[in-house]
Scaffold this motif. Structure first.
Motif, PDB file in Angstrom:
ATOM      1  N   PRO A 161       5.036   5.932   6.298  1.00 30.48           N
ATOM      2  CA  PRO A 161       4.497   4.861   7.145  1.00 30.48           C
ATOM      3  C   PRO A 161       4.111   3.616   6.340  1.00 30.48           C
ATOM      4  CG  PRO A 161       3.624   6.971   7.849  1.00 30.48           C
ATOM      5  CD  PRO A 161       4.380   7.231   6.569  1.00 30.48           C
ATOM      6  N   GLY A 162       4.717   2.504   6.725  1.00 33.01           N
ATOM      7  CA  GLY A 162       4.342   1.229   6.139  1.00 33.01           C
ATOM      8  C   GLY A 162       4.941   0.900   4.798  1.00 33.01           C
ATOM      9  N   ASP A 163       5.730   1.815   4.196  1.00 34.42           N
ATOM     10  CA  ASP A 163       6.245   1.465   2.871  1.00 34.42           C
ATOM     11  C   ASP A 163       7.228   0.299   2.941  1.00 34.42           C
ATOM     12  OD1 ASP A 163       8.436   2.807   3.923  1.00 34.42           O
ATOM     13  OD2 ASP A 163       8.648   4.213   2.262  1.00 34.42           O
ATOM     14  N   SER A 164       7.806   0.068   4.116  1.00 34.49           N
ATOM     15  CA  SER A 164       8.690  -1.088   4.283  1.00 34.49           C
ATOM     16  C   SER A 164       7.940  -2.402   4.113  1.00 34.49           C
ATOM     17  CB  SER A 164       9.348  -1.046   5.660  1.00 34.49           C
ATOM     18  OG  SER A 164       8.364  -0.957   6.673  1.00 34.49           O
ATOM     19  N   LEU A 165       6.636  -2.415   4.358  1.00 36.56           N
ATOM     20  CA  LEU A 165       5.868  -3.660   4.212  1.00 36.56           C
ATOM     21  C   LEU A 165       5.782  -4.092   2.753  1.00 36.56           C
ATOM     22  CD1 LEU A 165       3.008  -3.086   6.822  1.00 36.56           C
ATOM     23  CD2 LEU A 165       5.124  -4.412   7.073  1.00 36.56           C
ATOM     24  N   THR A 166       5.983  -3.141   1.838  1.00 29.28           N
ATOM     25  CA  THR A 166       6.039  -3.505   0.421  1.00 29.28           C
ATOM     26  C   THR A 166       7.209  -4.432   0.158  1.00 29.28           C
ATOM     27  OG1 THR A 166       5.092  -1.347  -0.145  1.00 29.28           O
ATOM     28  CG2 THR A 166       6.145  -2.562  -1.920  1.00 29.28           C
ATOM     29  N   ALA A 167       8.292  -4.238   0.916  1.00 26.42           N
ATOM     30  CA  ALA A 167       9.481  -5.076   0.759  1.00 26.42           C
ATOM     31  C   ALA A 167       9.454  -6.306   1.651  1.00 26.42           C
ATOM     32  CB  ALA A 167      10.731  -4.251   1.056  1.00 26.42           C
ATOM     33  N   ALA A 168       8.425  -6.453   2.482  1.00 25.66           N
ATOM     34  CA  ALA A 168       8.400  -7.519   3.481  1.00 25.66           C
ATOM     35  C   ALA A 168       8.455  -8.929   2.884  1.00 25.66           C
ATOM     36  CB  ALA A 168       7.180  -7.371   4.386  1.00 25.66           C
ATOM     37  N   PRO A 169       7.784  -9.228   1.758  1.00 29.13           N
ATOM     38  CA  PRO A 169       7.897 -10.594   1.222  1.00 29.13           C
ATOM     39  C   PRO A 169       9.338 -10.984   0.905  1.00 29.13           C
ATOM     40  CG  PRO A 169       5.987  -9.508   0.279  1.00 29.13           C
ATOM     41  CD  PRO A 169       6.747  -8.450   1.029  1.00 29.13           C
ATOM     42  N   LEU A 170      10.094 -10.073   0.297  1.00 28.07           N
ATOM     43  CA  LEU A 170      11.486 -10.389  -0.017  1.00 28.07           C
ATOM     44  C   LEU A 170      12.320 -10.469   1.259  1.00 28.07           C
ATOM     45  CD1 LEU A 170      13.515 -11.007  -2.187  1.00 28.07           C
ATOM     46  CD2 LEU A 170      13.869  -8.551  -2.517  1.00 28.07           C
ATOM     47  N   LEU A 171      12.047  -9.590   2.215  1.00 27.31           N
ATOM     48  CA  LEU A 171      12.724  -9.645   3.503  1.00 27.31           C
ATOM     49  C   LEU A 171      12.514 -11.002   4.168  1.00 27.31           C
ATOM     50  CD1 LEU A 171      14.084  -8.484   6.098  1.00 27.31           C
ATOM     51  CD2 LEU A 171      11.817  -7.602   6.720  1.00 27.31           C
TER      52      LEU A 171
ATOM     53  N   ILE B  14       3.192 -10.504   7.928  1.00 30.05           N
ATOM     54  CA  ILE B  14       3.024  -9.144   7.412  1.00 30.05           C
ATOM     55  C   ILE B  14       1.773  -8.501   8.005  1.00 30.05           C
ATOM     56  CG2 ILE B  14       2.569  -7.794   5.327  1.00 30.05           C
ATOM     57  CD1 ILE B  14       4.302  -9.919   3.819  1.00 30.05           C
ATOM     58  N   ALA B  15       0.685  -9.260   8.027  1.00 28.94           N
ATOM     59  CA  ALA B  15      -0.557  -8.744   8.609  1.00 28.94           C
ATOM     60  C   ALA B  15      -0.378  -8.453  10.095  1.00 28.94           C
ATOM     61  CB  ALA B  15      -1.693  -9.743   8.390  1.00 28.94           C
ATOM     62  N   LEU B  16       0.351  -9.312  10.795  1.00 25.50           N
ATOM     63  CA  LEU B  16       0.587  -9.100  12.222  1.00 25.50           C
ATOM     64  C   LEU B  16       1.417  -7.836  12.447  1.00 25.50           C
ATOM     65  CD1 LEU B  16       0.440 -10.057  15.166  1.00 25.50           C
ATOM     66  CD2 LEU B  16       2.463 -11.484  14.709  1.00 25.50           C
ATOM     67  N   ALA B  17       2.446  -7.650  11.633  1.00 29.30           N
ATOM     68  CA  ALA B  17       3.260  -6.436  11.759  1.00 29.30           C
ATOM     69  C   ALA B  17       2.419  -5.189  11.551  1.00 29.30           C
ATOM     70  CB  ALA B  17       4.420  -6.478  10.757  1.00 29.30           C
ATOM     71  N   ALA B  18       1.504  -5.236  10.590  1.00 30.56           N
ATOM     72  CA  ALA B  18       0.621  -4.085  10.341  1.00 30.56           C
ATOM     73  C   ALA B  18      -0.270  -3.819  11.544  1.00 30.56           C
ATOM     74  CB  ALA B  18      -0.210  -4.330   9.089  1.00 30.56           C
ATOM     75  N   ARG B  19      -0.858  -4.865  12.095  1.00 32.50           N
ATOM     76  CA  ARG B  19      -1.750  -4.668  13.239  1.00 32.50           C
ATOM     77  C   ARG B  19      -1.000  -4.127  14.447  1.00 32.50           C
ATOM     78  NH1 ARG B  19      -3.763  -9.654  11.323  1.00 32.50           N
ATOM     79  NH2 ARG B  19      -2.678 -10.810  12.979  1.00 32.50           N
TER      80      ARG B  19
ATOM     81  N   LEU C  86       1.228   3.693  14.429  1.00 30.24           N
ATOM     82  CA  LEU C  86       2.106   4.382  13.482  1.00 30.24           C
ATOM     83  C   LEU C  86       1.481   4.488  12.094  1.00 30.24           C
ATOM     84  CD1 LEU C  86       5.477   2.607  14.408  1.00 30.24           C
ATOM     85  CD2 LEU C  86       4.703   4.848  15.172  1.00 30.24           C
ATOM     86  N   LEU C  87       0.708   3.473  11.723  1.00 30.71           N
ATOM     87  CA  LEU C  87       0.170   3.412  10.363  1.00 30.71           C
ATOM     88  C   LEU C  87      -1.183   4.092  10.218  1.00 30.71           C
ATOM     89  CD1 LEU C  87       0.965  -0.301   9.378  1.00 30.71           C
ATOM     90  CD2 LEU C  87       2.386   1.733   9.060  1.00 30.71           C
ATOM     91  N   GLY C  88      -2.010   3.996  11.231  1.00 31.78           N
ATOM     92  CA  GLY C  88      -3.379   4.461  11.104  1.00 31.78           C
ATOM     93  C   GLY C  88      -4.276   3.366  10.562  1.00 31.78           C
ATOM     94  N   GLU C  89      -5.555   3.517  10.778  1.00 34.90           N
ATOM     95  CA  GLU C  89      -6.522   2.458  10.467  1.00 34.90           C
ATOM     96  C   GLU C  89      -6.547   2.105   8.987  1.00 34.90           C
ATOM     97  OE1 GLU C  89     -11.360   1.729  10.837  1.00 34.90           O
ATOM     98  OE2 GLU C  89     -10.393   3.269  12.066  1.00 34.90           O
ATOM     99  N   GLU C  90      -6.456   3.107   8.119  1.00 36.70           N
ATOM    100  CA  GLU C  90      -6.562   2.838   6.688  1.00 36.70           C
ATOM    101  C   GLU C  90      -5.428   1.944   6.197  1.00 36.70           C
ATOM    102  OE1 GLU C  90      -6.787   5.292   2.434  1.00 36.70           O
ATOM    103  OE2 GLU C  90      -7.012   6.357   4.330  1.00 36.70           O
ATOM    104  N   LEU C  91      -4.194   2.242   6.619  1.00 35.51           N
ATOM    105  CA  LEU C  91      -3.063   1.427   6.184  1.00 35.51           C
ATOM    106  C   LEU C  91      -3.090   0.040   6.818  1.00 35.51           C
ATOM    107  CD1 LEU C  91      -0.064   3.935   6.036  1.00 35.51           C
ATOM    108  CD2 LEU C  91      -1.096   2.678   4.133  1.00 35.51           C
ATOM    109  N   VAL C  92      -3.512  -0.039   8.070  1.00 32.53           N
ATOM    110  CA  VAL C  92      -3.629  -1.358   8.703  1.00 32.53           C
ATOM    111  C   VAL C  92      -4.626  -2.211   7.926  1.00 32.53           C
ATOM    112  CG1 VAL C  92      -4.379  -2.603  10.763  1.00 32.53           C
ATOM    113  CG2 VAL C  92      -2.949  -0.561  10.990  1.00 32.53           C
ATOM    114  N   ASP C  93      -5.761  -1.637   7.571  1.00 31.52           N
ATOM    115  CA  ASP C  93      -6.758  -2.372   6.786  1.00 31.52           C
ATOM    116  C   ASP C  93      -6.178  -2.812   5.448  1.00 31.52           C
ATOM    117  OD1 ASP C  93      -8.619  -2.095   8.780  1.00 31.52           O
ATOM    118  OD2 ASP C  93      -9.705  -0.443   7.826  1.00 31.52           O
TER     119      ASP C  93
END
Length: 250
Positions: free
Chosen positions: A43-53, A171-176, A181-188
């Motif tokens: 969950p959420g590991d794709s957000l690590t690549a989000a800046p390049l995306l 990126i923050a909006l995608a997390a929220r 899917l992510l859970g509160e800890e990953l969203v934070d």
């Protein structure tokens, strides 16, 4: 297309081998219309690549705008979710939902999904590589088509990207929006660290096959069901001729 006017590549900061560079220096032999794919295994590991995306999306629209002004298009960029949806990416202009590709925990299924969509530039999670089994033709097709293979993670790599302010907001909006899917800890985590530098390392297709092999266990029949095999005369020896053993890279 909401990113078409928001993502400006000059507002990102890029380095390659510790030297400032441009986005166009990152993806090998990149051309307008190239397809980019990101593999998400947790969950959420794709957000690590989000800046390049998002930088790639900005470059897509900037290049397109040089050629024409009247368009309603999205780049052919895809997220490959292993097992189940790991995050929602519509906020990042992964559109429509069909580009959020969910595959089973099966290396061949994952490799087939990547090949079938004609991916030229692939971003994988930074993870352990394993041995495994895929189809021979699938491995050879990947070797021929993939121009760039990168791993994304917290490790210091060949490439670093600092997202623009607009990209960080996306990126923050995608997390929220992915809280279920992510859970509160990953969203934070992602809302707090959306501005953080992301790191990428170049790797080869053989290493990519090792990471893909960590997705799970390959179906010994490569997804051919029993009726299909029987009706089409597909035997074990037929499948054996199209089998490639991935060895764990050192």
């Amino acid at each position: 297309m909401h990113t078409a006017d928001l993502m400006k590549t000059h507002e990102f900061a890029f380095t390659k081998n510790d030297q400032e560079c441009r986005f166009t220096d990152i993806l090998h032999n990149s051309q307008q219309g190239d397809r980019l794919g990101i593999v998400s295994m947790t969950p959420g590991d794709s957000l690590t690549a989000a800046p390049l995306l998002l930088a790639a999306i900005g470059d897509y629209y900037e290049t397109l705008r040089e050629m024409e002004s009247d368009f309603f298009l999205y780049p052919e960029f895809f997220i490959f979710h292993v097992g189940h949806l790991q995050c929602y990416h519509s906020s990042l202009d992964i559109w429509p939902q069909s580009k959020e590709v969910v595959v089973s925990e099966d290396p061949q299924a994952l490799l087939s999904a990547i090949n079938d969509r004609g991916i030229h530039h692939l971003i994988l999670p930074h993870s352990d590589k394993t041995s495994g089994t895929v189809m021979m033709h699938a491995a050879q097709a990947a070797r021929r088509r993939l121009k760039t293979v990168l791993t994304a993670g917290e490790h210091k790599g060949d490439i670093s990207v600092i997202p623009s302010e607009a990209a960080a907001r996306m990126i923050a909006l995608a997390a929220r929006r992915s809280s279920g899917l992510l859970g509160e800890e990953l969203v934070d985590y992602w809302t707090t660290n959306a501005h953080a530098v992301s790191h990428y390392a170049y790797t080869g297709v053989e290493n990519a096959l090792g990471i893909i092999s960590s997705a799970g266990n390959t179906d010994p029949c490569f997804g051919f069901d029993e009726k299909y095999r029987t009706d089409c005369g597909i035997t074990e020896s037929t499948l054996a001729r199209d089998t490639f053993q991935v060895t764990r890279p050192r």
